[in-house]
Write a protein that holds these residues in place. Structure first.
Motif: not given
Length: 162
Positions: A24-30, A74-79, A157-161
């Motif tokens: 999951n960490a390798e294939n998540t694009e933020t 409200e965050l300037p990101i998407s995944m 979610m904690n790791n990605n945010l």
């Protein structure tokens, strides 16, 4: 005899144990983006339980989903996820238990599960302290199903945010 949903959860845990966690960490694009212009979520009365998302829908997504998109209000990101193991890992974050909807909880974004470019299932996701970790699945823009987020989903979610 195991219920179908319990069987699906067991299958998910086995896959996770085989190494899907690192995938999951390798294939998540933020990526930075404009804040989401999603419509205001429809609210459900406080303390109400919606039924769990049907196992048939989750099984269909498990086998056919080819893209998952997280859009934050409200965050300037998407995944985005487009690798099968990562998509299945994201699906494993949906707990079996229906969630008790709370008025003090606000959704932080929307998740879209797509099959061949079409939204098959979408949900507002709630993620904040104090037990606000659940999904409200929408049908025709209205709340239809509600499920808690698994502990593994909250860690994700904690790791990605952070």
């Amino acid at each position: 005899m195991m219920r179908p949903f319990t069987l699906l959860i067991s299958m998910l845990l086995v896959l996770l144990a085989l190494g899907c966690q690192n995938e999951n960490a390798e294939n998540t694009e933020t990526t930075p983006s404009e804040p989401a212009a999603a419509e205001e979520p429809k609210m459900v009365p406080a303390g109400e339980f919606l039924p769990s998302v049907p196992i048939e829908k989750l099984e269909y997504l498990w086998n056919n989903c080819d893209y998952v998109d997280y859009v934050f209000y409200e965050l300037p990101i998407s995944m985005s996820l487009d690798v099968k193991n990562s998509i299945q890992y994201a699906l494993s974050h949906i707990a079996e238990n229906p969630a008790s909807l709370r008025p003090d909880c606000k959704p932080i974004g929307r998740i879209f599960f797509q099959v061949q470019g079409e939204n098959y299932l979408e949900a507002d996701f709630y993620f904040s302290n104090g037990g606000c970790t659940y999904y409200v699945f929408l049908e025709d823009g209205k709340p239809k199903y509600g499920n808690y987020m698994t502990e593994e989903g909250a860690k994700y979610m904690n790791n990605n945010l952070s």
